[in-house]
Design an enzyme around this catalytic site. Structure first.
Site, PDB file in Angstrom:
ATOM      1  N   ASP A 216      52.263  22.747  41.539  1.00  0.00           N
ATOM      2  CA  ASP A 216      52.100  21.644  40.439  1.00  0.00           C
ATOM      3  C   ASP A 216      51.299  22.084  39.126  1.00  0.00           C
ATOM      4  O   ASP A 216      51.413  21.689  38.327  1.00  0.00           O
ATOM      5  CB  ASP A 216      51.644  20.348  41.335  1.00  0.00           C
ATOM      6  CG  ASP A 216      52.592  20.109  42.607  1.00  0.00           C
ATOM      7  OD1 ASP A 216      53.788  20.010  42.234  1.00  0.00           O
ATOM      8  OD2 ASP A 216      52.079  20.274  43.733  1.00  0.00           O
TER       9      ASP A 216
ATOM     10  N   HIS B 204      50.992  16.371  47.610  1.00  0.00           N
ATOM     11  CA  HIS B 204      52.064  17.175  46.851  1.00  0.00           C
ATOM     12  C   HIS B 204      53.451  16.288  46.941  1.00  0.00           C
ATOM     13  O   HIS B 204      54.163  16.666  47.869  1.00  0.00           O
ATOM     14  CB  HIS B 204      52.276  18.418  47.559  1.00  0.00           C
ATOM     15  CG  HIS B 204      53.431  19.236  47.267  1.00  0.00           C
ATOM     16  ND1 HIS B 204      53.546  19.896  45.809  1.00  0.00           N
ATOM     17  CD2 HIS B 204      54.743  19.648  47.839  1.00  0.00           C
ATOM     18  CE1 HIS B 204      54.861  20.219  45.805  1.00  0.00           C
ATOM     19  NE2 HIS B 204      55.235  20.530  46.782  1.00  0.00           N
TER      20      HIS B 204
HETATM   21  P1  NAD Z   1      64.307  27.440  53.638  1.00  0.00           P
HETATM   22  O1  NAD Z   1      65.126  26.360  54.233  1.00  0.00           O
HETATM   23  O2  NAD Z   1      65.050  28.510  52.710  1.00  0.00           O
HETATM   24  O3  NAD Z   1      63.412  28.113  54.708  1.00  0.00           O
HETATM   25  C1  NAD Z   1      62.897  27.416  55.677  1.00  0.00           C
HETATM   26  C2  NAD Z   1      62.568  28.427  56.915  1.00  0.00           C
HETATM   27  O4  NAD Z   1      61.778  27.583  57.761  1.00  0.00           O
HETATM   28  C3  NAD Z   1      63.838  28.733  57.561  1.00  0.00           C
HETATM   29  O5  NAD Z   1      63.668  30.323  57.628  1.00  0.00           O
HETATM   30  C4  NAD Z   1      64.105  28.140  58.844  1.00  0.00           C
HETATM   31  O6  NAD Z   1      64.594  29.079  59.532  1.00  0.00           O
HETATM   32  C5  NAD Z   1      62.534  27.986  59.078  1.00  0.00           C
HETATM   33  N1  NAD Z   1      62.294  26.695  60.256  1.00  0.00           N
HETATM   34  C6  NAD Z   1      63.145  25.736  59.985  1.00  0.00           C
HETATM   35  N2  NAD Z   1      62.879  24.887  60.978  1.00  0.00           N
HETATM   36  C7  NAD Z   1      61.735  25.582  61.658  1.00  0.00           C
HETATM   37  C8  NAD Z   1      61.113  25.050  62.851  1.00  0.00           C
HETATM   38  N3  NAD Z   1      61.358  24.198  63.474  1.00  0.00           N
HETATM   39  N4  NAD Z   1      60.098  25.824  63.120  1.00  0.00           N
HETATM   40  C9  NAD Z   1      60.158  27.167  62.276  1.00  0.00           C
HETATM   41  N5  NAD Z   1      60.520  27.419  61.273  1.00  0.00           N
HETATM   42  C10 NAD Z   1      61.558  26.569  61.059  1.00  0.00           C
HETATM   43  O7  NAD Z   1      63.227  26.819  52.991  1.00  0.00           O
HETATM   44  P2  NAD Z   1      62.229  27.351  51.508  1.00  0.00           P
HETATM   45  O8  NAD Z   1      63.146  26.914  50.363  1.00  0.00           O
HETATM   46  O9  NAD Z   1      61.851  28.668  52.000  1.00  0.00           O
HETATM   47  O10 NAD Z   1      61.078  26.126  51.624  1.00  0.00           O
HETATM   48  C11 NAD Z   1      60.188  25.943  52.793  1.00  0.00           C
HETATM   49  C12 NAD Z   1      59.391  24.656  52.726  1.00  0.00           C
HETATM   50  O11 NAD Z   1      58.665  24.944  51.695  1.00  0.00           O
HETATM   51  C13 NAD Z   1      60.392  23.563  52.505  1.00  0.00           C
HETATM   52  O12 NAD Z   1      59.609  22.854  53.284  1.00  0.00           O
HETATM   53  C14 NAD Z   1      60.134  23.102  51.203  1.00  0.00           C
HETATM   54  O13 NAD Z   1      60.304  21.700  51.027  1.00  0.00           O
HETATM   55  C15 NAD Z   1      58.655  23.710  50.961  1.00  0.00           C
HETATM   56  N6  NAD Z   1      57.961  23.666  49.616  1.00  0.00           N
HETATM   57  C16 NAD Z   1      57.020  23.398  49.342  1.00  0.00           C
HETATM   58  C17 NAD Z   1      56.327  23.480  48.109  1.00  0.00           C
HETATM   59  C18 NAD Z   1      54.916  23.316  47.660  1.00  0.00           C
HETATM   60  O14 NAD Z   1      54.507  23.344  46.352  1.00  0.00           O
HETATM   61  N7  NAD Z   1      54.049  22.955  48.636  1.00  0.00           N
HETATM   62  C19 NAD Z   1      57.266  24.124  47.079  1.00  0.00           C
HETATM   63  C20 NAD Z   1      58.574  24.640  47.444  1.00  0.00           C
HETATM   64  C21 NAD Z   1      59.021  24.242  48.783  1.00  0.00           C
END
Ligand code: NAD
Length: 330
Positions: free
Chosen positions: A159, A187
């Protein structure tokens, strides 16, 4: 050479990790002299994907990559780690309410916290990225009481970076000349990107930009809505920019903050100087000193506009906490 750094990343087969892990292995996190022992975690059903990823990391022949371990047993994977980047979480599916996402992902972070408590170093730094990251971080912290509460973070650096880039474009200056930009609160769409203290070069942003309407309306809503806008365009959520911001967010905790600047990260509100209710994970402006300790920047003044919005984001975090109160116990 410094001792090998043990770093764990969850959600290892996800799209953020696919960008992040190669940057860590390349030395973008701890520099070109620091060997890394990388622990890449995901669910058991993602084992093949993790194996393929480990093969790709090997094929890059990164000189700094001392060891790579893949797995799903977090207590084993977190053994003696000093840094955990908690990216893994279930994505929000169509029709899923935010409350359901809180419950589903909250449960994941109970187990993650317990495993950290069992295995990680007491002074390990933890950065939660998986959403809703502030509340997931709160849950993790509650289940890892042996670790220092001060070392739990939820990432608001993306952000901050988005906000800095928007201001730089508006003022037609290089992005590194934007300083003192705070993200307050959650966030989420209630976050408060605070332009009121921002300096651009030697001037205050409000004096340079001279467009109060743009700052109060368009700037804030563009930062708040940037994630959704990217999903609409790309068909997938932001990944490379999230990974890059996570590198920035982590480095900020280890490196002395440059003079006349600060960075934002969501941290525990215990004893905070702004009267935010305790036992929340709330984004504040921080500075890291020469010893690698951070402090919340004190004494910033909120005008009425910013104050009202900070009350809203605090209220949202309190509501999220009440939704998952049962997950904070035991
Ligand atoms: P993605 O779906 O590509 O990957 C998520 C991963 O988490 C996958 O490998 C999946 O197998 C794993 N996962 C799912 N359920 C799980 C569980 N019960 N236990 C452990 N692992 C599990 O998603 P991504 O694009 O890599 O994003 C990951 C996270 O980051 C999302 O929650 C997204 O919203 C968040 N995010 C946060 C920010 C921020 O600024 N804070 C920015 C972008 C994304």
């Amino acid at each position: 050479m410094a001792s090998i750094k043990k770093v764990a990343v969850t959600g290892g087969s996800g799209q953020i990790a696919y960008s992040l892990l190669f940057r860590i292995a390349n030395g973008d996190l701890f520099g070109k002299e620091q060997q890394i022992d990388l622990r890449i975690c995901d669910l058991p059903e993602m084992t093949d994907a993790l194996e393929g990823l480990a093969m790709e990391l090997a094929d890059c022949a990164f000189p700094l990559l001392h060891k790579v371990t893949i797995g799903h047993n977090l207590s084993e994977m977190f053994d003696d780690i000093e840094l955990a980047l908690l990216v893994g979480a279930k994505p929000r599916t169509k029709g899923m309410e935010r409350g359901d996402l809180l419950q589903e992902n909250g449960k994941i972070f109970v187990g993650t916290g317990r495993a950290l408590n069992e295995a990680a170093r007491k002074d390990a730094k933890i950065i939660v990225v998986g959403n809703p990251c502030n509340t997931n971080c709160l849950i993790t912290m509650h289940h890892a009481p042996k670790l220092l509460r001060k070392n739990f973070h939820a990432m608001t650096r993306l952000d901050q970076n988005r906000a800095a880039a928007l201001l730089a474009t508006k003022a037609n200056v290089p992005v590194e000349s934007v300083r003192k930009l705070s993200i307050w609160g959650n966030h989420s769409a209630t976050q408060v990107p605070d332009y009121t203290q921002v300096e651009i070069g030697t001037k205050r942003a409000v004096d340079l930009i001279q467009d109060q309407h743009w700052l109060q309306q368009e700037f804030i809503s563009q930062v708040q809505g940037r994630g959704a806008e990217i999903i609409a365009k790309r068909g997938k959520s932001s990944a490379a920019s999230a990974a890059s911001s996570l590198i920035d967010a982590t480095r900020a905790l280890y490196e002395t903050t440059r003079e006349g600047d600060w960075y934002s990260s969501a941290v525990c509100t215990d004893d905070n100087p702004y009267g935010i209710e305790e036992d929340l994970i709330f984004s504040f402006p921080l500075r890291t000193d020469k010893k690698g300790n951070y402090e919340i920047v004190k004494g910033l003044e909120w005008d009425f506009f910013i104050k009202e919005r900070i009350a809203v984001t605090q209220r949202e975090l309190l509501e999220e906490k009440s939704h998952i109160a049962h997950l904070l116990k035991g």
